[in-house]
Design an enzyme around this catalytic site. Structure first.
Site, PDB file in Angstrom:
ATOM      1  N   TYR A  69       0.813  -1.214   0.000  1.00 18.38           N
ATOM      2  CA  TYR A  69       0.000   0.000   0.000  1.00 18.38           C
ATOM      3  C   TYR A  69       0.855   1.276   0.000  1.00 18.38           C
ATOM      4  CZ  TYR A  69      -3.801  -3.201   1.345  1.00 18.38           C
ATOM      5  OH  TYR A  69      -4.717  -4.228   1.391  1.00 18.38           O
ATOM      6  N   LYS A  76       3.739 -15.454   2.528  1.00 17.39           N
ATOM      7  CA  LYS A  76       3.661 -16.206   1.269  1.00 17.39           C
ATOM      8  C   LYS A  76       5.107 -16.491   0.853  1.00 17.39           C
ATOM      9  CE  LYS A  76       1.107 -17.828  -2.138  1.00 17.39           C
ATOM     10  NZ  LYS A  76       0.217 -18.989  -1.943  1.00 17.39           N
ATOM     11  N   ASP A 132      -2.686 -18.330   2.263  1.00 15.26           N
ATOM     12  CA  ASP A 132      -3.884 -19.016   1.729  1.00 15.26           C
ATOM     13  C   ASP A 132      -4.390 -20.049   2.724  1.00 15.26           C
ATOM     14  OD1 ASP A 132      -1.405 -20.074   1.140  1.00 15.26           O
ATOM     15  OD2 ASP A 132      -1.912 -20.810  -0.845  1.00 15.26           O
ATOM     16  N   ASP A 137      -4.792  -6.753   6.373  1.00 16.28           N
ATOM     17  CA  ASP A 137      -6.010  -6.030   6.015  1.00 16.28           C
ATOM     18  C   ASP A 137      -7.136  -7.037   5.753  1.00 16.28           C
ATOM     19  OD1 ASP A 137      -7.787  -4.132   5.148  1.00 16.28           O
ATOM     20  OD2 ASP A 137      -6.753  -3.658   3.286  1.00 16.28           O
ATOM     21  N   ASP A 176     -10.307  -8.525   8.648  1.00 15.51           N
ATOM     22  CA  ASP A 176     -11.741  -8.424   8.355  1.00 15.51           C
ATOM     23  C   ASP A 176     -12.408  -9.799   8.404  1.00 15.51           C
ATOM     24  OD1 ASP A 176     -11.751  -5.719   8.145  1.00 15.51           O
ATOM     25  OD2 ASP A 176     -12.579  -5.643   6.119  1.00 15.51           O
TER      26      ASP A 176
END
Ligand code: NAD
Length: 360
Positions: free
Chosen positions: A146, A195, A227, A251, A255
């Site tokens: 980001y 990852k 994942d 992020d 959620d």
């Protein structure tokens, strides 16, 4: 202890829920012999209305001089409020981005806890919800994808977009240390989510976090691919204690973790910098649809105040007192509108605050 707190009530339900968190803090002060000194500051829409700016430099300077910030939420109805006719850097949310940046808040903490009394709101299978869960998602907040270089341009006649994911070892080490410190206050387990089978940045996260782990022999440390972590969150969330991860993965996973608890009105959060300083706020927004009606659930903000006691002031016993008082009111059957089942009696925002304060 003398605790100096900047209080930003903000917009919408912010003033209602923060008032209740202050009520509970004052009950803690009375019982345990601490003084909470509050200085109220403006940010968001209310600051635009008064100063024409969502966050003034003077407000930032005052906030920096305190031990912590307790925040409600900011913003209004994004369709109808005149605040959203302003340019993006003058809208309420610009205040939030500015304060996070100015205070150097690089570590975002979001607990996800399933109260047995509210397990029917959990969308997971009964056999999974039955086991409960109590985890802390720790997300890096100021680096990664980001914040990397990005552009879109035509290359050899083809529109091409580039986003860059960069982390250096210092950015990783400072949040890994925070993650292990927090695990020491909890069940002493850290899961690094990455990852690393594909990304160089993830491989650096593993290397640095492994080094940090050596300084915390009491903490169980494991790694998990992102994942798989997304699957495990819905299959067996009870396995997690502290989940440490980079910005974008955090992020998304935070959620997902919020969702499985079933209620936005119960979810606290904290953002920390390298010192003990932190900004504490509910995970939800300013809920303009229910603002001014005294029906919002203040528990997320009250639990954010508990996090402030634990992480900024190291007042663990006092934080436990708040968390236990919340559990007690739920066990006794008190519910605000968002967590009441159809037909169940509902208490108002200020009543819920008083009920919790009385049980400290
Ligand atoms: P929201 O979280 O404010 O509301 C979503 C839904 O959850 C609404 O139905 C609301 O009534 C309900 N809700 C939220 N908190 C509740 C509580 N404590 N008790 C009972 N019900 C609650 O999200 P939104 O509607 O997308 O956003 C509204 C405004 O809040 C926007 O201006 C948005 O930009 C802002 N916002 C601010 C923050 C922040 O200050 N950190 C975070 C998210 C959104």
């Amino acid at each position: 202890m003398n605790c100096n707190i900047a209080v930003i009530k903000g917009d919408g339900i912010g003033p209602e829920v923060v008032t209740e968190a202050m009520k509970v803090l004052d009950a803690v002060g009375k019982k345990f012999g601490h003084t909470f000194n509050y200085e109220q500051l403006l940010m968001g829409g209310c600051s635009i209305d008064k100063y024409g700016d969502p966050l003034t430099d003077e407000t930032v300077a005052i906030a920096k001089s305190k031990d912590a910030v307790l925040l409600g939420s900011i913003g209004g109805n994004t369709q109808t409020s005149p605040w959203y006719k302003l340019p993006p850097n003058k809208r309420p949310e610009a205040g939030l981005l500015k304060i996070r940046k100015e205070l150097g808040l690089f570590a975002n903490l979001r607990p996800a806890y399933l109260y047995p009394e509210l397990k029917e709101a959990c969308p997971l299978k009964e056999s999974v919800a039955e086991r409960g869960f109590d985890m802390m998602i720790m997300r890096e907040l100021t680096g990664g994808l980001y914040f990397g270089e990005r552009y879109t341009k035509e290359i050899d006649g083809v529109m091409t977009a580039v986003d860059t994911l960069t982390y250096n070892e210092n950015e990783i080490r400072r949040i890994a240390v925070k993650g292990f410190d927090i695990a020491m206050k909890r069940r002493k387990k850290v899961t690094l989510v990455d990852k690393a089978n594909v990304l160089d940045s993830s491989r650096l996260w593993r290397k640095v976090t492994e080094e940090v782990a050596k300084d915390y022999p009491e903490v169980e440390y494991e790694t998990m691919l992102v994942d798989n972590a997304a699957m495990q969150l819905v299959k067996d969330p009870a396995q997690f204690d502290v989940m440490l991860t980079e910005n974008m993965f955090g992020d998304i996973l935070s959620d997902e973790a919020s969702m499985i608890t079933g209620s936005i009105g119960m979810l606290s959060s904290a953002s920390l910098n390298e010192t003990k300083f932190g900004l504490y706020e509910p995970s939800g927004g300013s809920a303009p649809d229910i603002a001014g009606q005294n029906i919002a659930n203040p528990i997320a903000t009250i639990l954010s105040a508990a996090m402030m006691l634990r992480y900024t002031f190291d007042l663990d016993k006092e934080a436990d007192a708040i968390e236990n008082a919340v559990k007690k009111v739920l066990e006794e059957g008190y519910r605000t509108i968002d967590i009441a089942k159809p037909g169940e009696p509902q208490v108002k925002c200020d009543e819920m605050g008083s009920l919790i304060a009385e049980r400290i």
